[in-house]
Design an enzyme around this catalytic site. Structure first.
Site, PDB file in Angstrom:
ATOM      1  N   PRO A  12      24.277  42.121  45.411  1.00  0.00           N
ATOM      2  CA  PRO A  12      24.237  40.705  45.782  1.00  0.00           C
ATOM      3  C   PRO A  12      23.051  39.930  45.232  1.00  0.00           C
ATOM      4  O   PRO A  12      22.964  38.725  45.403  1.00  0.00           O
ATOM      5  CB  PRO A  12      24.165  40.770  47.308  1.00  0.00           C
ATOM      6  CG  PRO A  12      23.397  42.025  47.566  1.00  0.00           C
ATOM      7  CD  PRO A  12      23.871  42.993  46.523  1.00  0.00           C
ATOM      8  N   ASP A  35      25.180  37.828  34.072  1.00  0.00           N
ATOM      9  CA  ASP A  35      25.849  36.716  34.731  1.00  0.00           C
ATOM     10  C   ASP A  35      24.848  35.879  35.514  1.00  0.00           C
ATOM     11  O   ASP A  35      23.767  36.361  35.882  1.00  0.00           O
ATOM     12  CB  ASP A  35      26.917  37.241  35.704  1.00  0.00           C
ATOM     13  CG  ASP A  35      28.133  37.793  34.980  1.00  0.00           C
ATOM     14  OD1 ASP A  35      28.309  37.501  33.786  1.00  0.00           O
ATOM     15  OD2 ASP A  35      28.915  38.526  35.629  1.00  0.00           O
ATOM     16  N   LYS A  57      29.473  32.716  34.075  1.00  0.00           N
ATOM     17  CA  LYS A  57      30.689  31.924  34.252  1.00  0.00           C
ATOM     18  C   LYS A  57      30.715  31.472  35.709  1.00  0.00           C
ATOM     19  O   LYS A  57      30.795  32.286  36.618  1.00  0.00           O
ATOM     20  CB  LYS A  57      31.936  32.755  33.922  1.00  0.00           C
ATOM     21  CG  LYS A  57      32.035  33.155  32.462  1.00  0.00           C
ATOM     22  CD  LYS A  57      33.299  33.916  32.163  1.00  0.00           C
ATOM     23  CE  LYS A  57      33.275  35.330  32.709  1.00  0.00           C
ATOM     24  NZ  LYS A  57      32.278  36.175  32.034  1.00  0.00           N
ATOM     25  N   GLY A  89      27.411  41.816  42.299  1.00  0.00           N
ATOM     26  CA  GLY A  89      28.252  42.593  43.209  1.00  0.00           C
ATOM     27  C   GLY A  89      28.600  43.934  42.611  1.00  0.00           C
ATOM     28  O   GLY A  89      27.765  44.610  41.999  1.00  0.00           O
ATOM     29  N   ASP A  90      29.861  44.323  42.757  1.00  0.00           N
ATOM     30  CA  ASP A  90      30.373  45.502  42.067  1.00  0.00           C
ATOM     31  C   ASP A  90      31.239  45.025  40.909  1.00  0.00           C
ATOM     32  O   ASP A  90      32.154  44.209  41.106  1.00  0.00           O
ATOM     33  CB  ASP A  90      31.197  46.381  43.006  1.00  0.00           C
ATOM     34  CG  ASP A  90      31.692  47.630  42.293  1.00  0.00           C
ATOM     35  OD1 ASP A  90      30.980  48.645  42.321  1.00  0.00           O
ATOM     36  OD2 ASP A  90      32.774  47.571  41.675  1.00  0.00           O
ATOM     37  N   ILE A  93      35.158  44.668  41.073  1.00  0.00           N
ATOM     38  CA  ILE A  93      35.848  43.848  42.067  1.00  0.00           C
ATOM     39  C   ILE A  93      35.786  42.388  41.631  1.00  0.00           C
ATOM     40  O   ILE A  93      34.746  41.743  41.730  1.00  0.00           O
ATOM     41  CB  ILE A  93      35.231  44.036  43.468  1.00  0.00           C
ATOM     42  CG1 ILE A  93      35.369  45.506  43.907  1.00  0.00           C
ATOM     43  CG2 ILE A  93      35.903  43.114  44.488  1.00  0.00           C
ATOM     44  CD1 ILE A  93      34.758  45.810  45.246  1.00  0.00           C
ATOM     45  N   THR A 118      29.135  45.762  46.850  1.00  0.00           N
ATOM     46  CA  THR A 118      29.904  44.528  46.813  1.00  0.00           C
ATOM     47  C   THR A 118      29.540  43.630  47.991  1.00  0.00           C
ATOM     48  O   THR A 118      29.071  44.098  49.035  1.00  0.00           O
ATOM     49  CB  THR A 118      31.410  44.826  46.808  1.00  0.00           C
ATOM     50  OG1 THR A 118      32.126  43.601  46.645  1.00  0.00           O
ATOM     51  CG2 THR A 118      31.851  45.508  48.096  1.00  0.00           C
ATOM     52  N   MET A 172      35.594  34.285  46.261  1.00  0.00           N
ATOM     53  CA  MET A 172      35.832  33.040  45.520  1.00  0.00           C
ATOM     54  C   MET A 172      36.803  32.122  46.261  1.00  0.00           C
ATOM     55  O   MET A 172      37.684  31.506  45.671  1.00  0.00           O
ATOM     56  CB  MET A 172      36.359  33.358  44.110  1.00  0.00           C
ATOM     57  CG  MET A 172      35.384  34.182  43.282  1.00  0.00           C
ATOM     58  SD  MET A 172      36.059  34.723  41.692  1.00  0.00           S
ATOM     59  CE  MET A 172      37.243  35.957  42.237  1.00  0.00           C
TER      60      MET A 172
END
Length: 243
Positions: A12, A35, A57, A89-90, A93, A118, A172
């Protein structure tokens, strides 16, 4: 000589939740493609002199196109570099991992996947609740709240998602949760089903909101756009927390 790519799951954002294997790979990397949500303190673990390349993104914001990320992975690895693809996260996933793996396979480049924590697990831990319980909540289901267009997917298994005995985690889903909640209620899930809204997990501005699916849908419908990452848990266990 071809290099090697490590798909590294950053968790996280809290460096203390990164695995030892992940930290070692960062210290060894020549190039780190990261990211937005994996940026910050975790990048401090990269070795001095490593090439750090932002390829984030984010919905509703200027983002690196996926085909460009794929090309960078191949181009850097082709120089013989040790490349770390750092994902939040992972990586497995809802992280578009399969597209990047396929690109490397086609190019004949070796890779490994280092798993991570995650956000579903982090949110539950921070709230002091389990994700499962014997006899009453023996199933956990992860679902995306947005399809490739950013809208609520239409082909979800509504009967499964409306199961009150499951713990459901929505990734999301900040923008689409009002529509999702309406569908769930229409398929029989009680409006007062406990919900947990968790944003900015593992960061100084972390926030947890304990509510119900109906109340959360109303709050998010009024809230407008936001740039922070969030995850939503709902089900009986989402309301279990220390007083």
């Amino acid at each position: 000589m071809s290099g090697f790519v490590t798909f590294l799951s950053a968790g996280p954002g809290d460096p203390e939740l990164l695995t030892l294997k992940g930290a070692a790979r960062l210290r060894e990397a020549d190039v780190v493609l990261y990211d937005d949500l994996a940026a910050g303190a975790i990048l401090d673990l990269a070795r001095p002199g490593a090439n750090l390349v932002a390829v984030g993104k984010r919905a509703g914001r200027p983002s690196t196109k996926q085909h460009h990320v794929n090309r960078l992975l191949v181009d850097y690895a082709a120089t013989g570099a040790r490349v770390v693809r750092l994902k939040s996260g992972d990586a497995g996933i809802f992280g578009r991992l399969e597209e990047e793996l396929e690109t490397l396979r086609e190019a004949g480049i070796g890779y490994e996947i280092v798993p991570g924590v995650t956000s579903a697990c982090v949110a539950a831990a921070q709230a002091g609740i389990p994700l499962t319980r014997r006899h009453t909540s023996r199933r956990v289901q992860f679902v995306t709240g947005a399809d490739v267009s950013g809208e609520l997917p239409q082909n979800l298994n509504w009967a499964a998602l409306a199961d009150p005995e499951a713990t459901t985690v929505v990734y999301m889903g900040r923008r689409t949760f009002p529509a999702l909640a309406a569908k769930l209620i229409a398929h029989g899930l009680a409006p007062n089903t406990p919900a947990l809204f968790a944003e900015s997990l593992g960061r100084p501005d972390e926030r947890l909101v304990r509510t119900t699916i109906a109340e959360l849908a109303e709050q998010l419908a009024r809230g407008g756009a936001a740039s922070t990452a969030a995850v939503i848990l709902f089900g009986a266990l989402a309301g279990d927390y220390p007083s």
